[in-house]
Design a protein around this motif. Structure first.
Motif, PDB file in Angstrom:
ATOM      1  N   LYS A   1       8.076   7.482   9.932  1.00 37.84           N
ATOM      2  CA  LYS A   1       8.869   7.661   8.711  1.00 37.84           C
ATOM      3  C   LYS A   1       9.527   6.344   8.286  1.00 37.84           C
ATOM      4  O   LYS A   1       9.577   6.032   7.089  1.00 37.84           O
ATOM      5  CB  LYS A   1       9.945   8.732   8.901  1.00 37.84           C
TER       6      LYS A   1
ATOM      7  N   GLN B   1       8.370   3.360   8.881  1.00 37.89           N
ATOM      8  CA  GLN B   1       7.291   2.526   8.352  1.00 37.89           C
ATOM      9  C   GLN B   1       6.976   2.922   6.911  1.00 37.89           C
ATOM     10  O   GLN B   1       6.835   2.058   6.044  1.00 37.89           O
ATOM     11  CB  GLN B   1       6.042   2.638   9.233  1.00 37.89           C
ATOM     12  N   GLU B   2       6.903   4.228   6.668  1.00 44.42           N
ATOM     13  CA  GLU B   2       6.657   4.708   5.307  1.00 44.42           C
ATOM     14  C   GLU B   2       7.793   4.295   4.382  1.00 44.42           C
ATOM     15  O   GLU B   2       7.562   3.859   3.235  1.00 44.42           O
ATOM     16  CB  GLU B   2       6.502   6.228   5.290  1.00 44.42           C
TER      17      GLU B   2
ATOM     18  N   GLU C   1       7.515   0.654   3.496  1.00 47.71           N
ATOM     19  CA  GLU C   1       6.468   0.440   2.494  1.00 47.71           C
ATOM     20  C   GLU C   1       6.949   0.857   1.103  1.00 47.71           C
ATOM     21  O   GLU C   1       6.710   0.164   0.103  1.00 47.71           O
ATOM     22  CB  GLU C   1       5.207   1.202   2.873  1.00 47.71           C
ATOM     23  N   VAL C   2       7.640   1.984   1.006  1.00 48.63           N
ATOM     24  CA  VAL C   2       8.159   2.452  -0.274  1.00 48.63           C
ATOM     25  C   VAL C   2       9.183   1.464  -0.811  1.00 48.63           C
ATOM     26  O   VAL C   2       9.182   1.126  -2.009  1.00 48.63           O
ATOM     27  CB  VAL C   2       8.755   3.876  -0.130  1.00 48.63           C
TER      28      VAL C   2
END
Length: 156
Positions: free
Chosen positions: A116, A118-119, A122-123
């Motif tokens: 989460k 990492q996501e 990225e966002v």
């Protein structure tokens, strides 16, 4: 342990029951006295010995009961100590299993959190790029507007 006092002979000089050869009467005592004056003394001595013997028997039986009670208490204490030791072992074992399960859950949650994060990273990076593009677009629009304003002022 039951004590039955019916088995014990009476030491009193009561009226004898008919047909009982062990009972003493006043006539028997008088007869014994005429034959031998020491018979009543020996009879009293026998009664004392018998009473002493009965007391000793009761005392021994009481001592045996006390020893049985103490043995039972010792056995009970050993059983409770064993139970406590086994219970402590089981509780320790269960705590260890719970710790291991807790660490497994922590590891699983950590992996999910890492994914989460990492996501999210990225966002946020995409948001930063979009923000930069918006700033550039805004600046381009501002330049265009300024250019249009200059052209409209010069045309009058």
């Amino acid at each position: 342990m039951d004590f039955f006092f019916d088995d014990l002979p009476s030491t009193s000089m009561s009226t004898p029951k008919k047909g009982n050869k062990d009972s003493l009467t006043l006539d028997d005592t008088a007869y014994d006295l005429s034959r031998n004056t020491s018979s009543s003394v020996s009879l009293t001595e026998i009664e004392r010995q018998h009473s002493s013997s009965c007391i000793d028997d009761i005392s021994k039986k009481a001592q045996e009961m006390v020893e049985k009670i103490n043995h039972g208490r010792t056995r009970d204490q050993e059983m409770m100590d064993s139970f406590q030791e086994k219970l402590t072992e089981k509780v320790t074992e269960m705590c260890q299993l719970m710790k291991e399960h807790m660490y497994i859950v922590y590891e699983k949650n950590s992996n999910e959190i890492q994914v989460k994060l990492q996501e999210l990273s990225e966002v946020l990076e995409n948001c930063s790029k979009l923000n930069q593009e918006l700033l550039e677009a805004s600046q381009a629009l501002a330049c265009l507007r300024d250019g249009l304003d200059i052209n409209q002022r010069s045309e009058p």
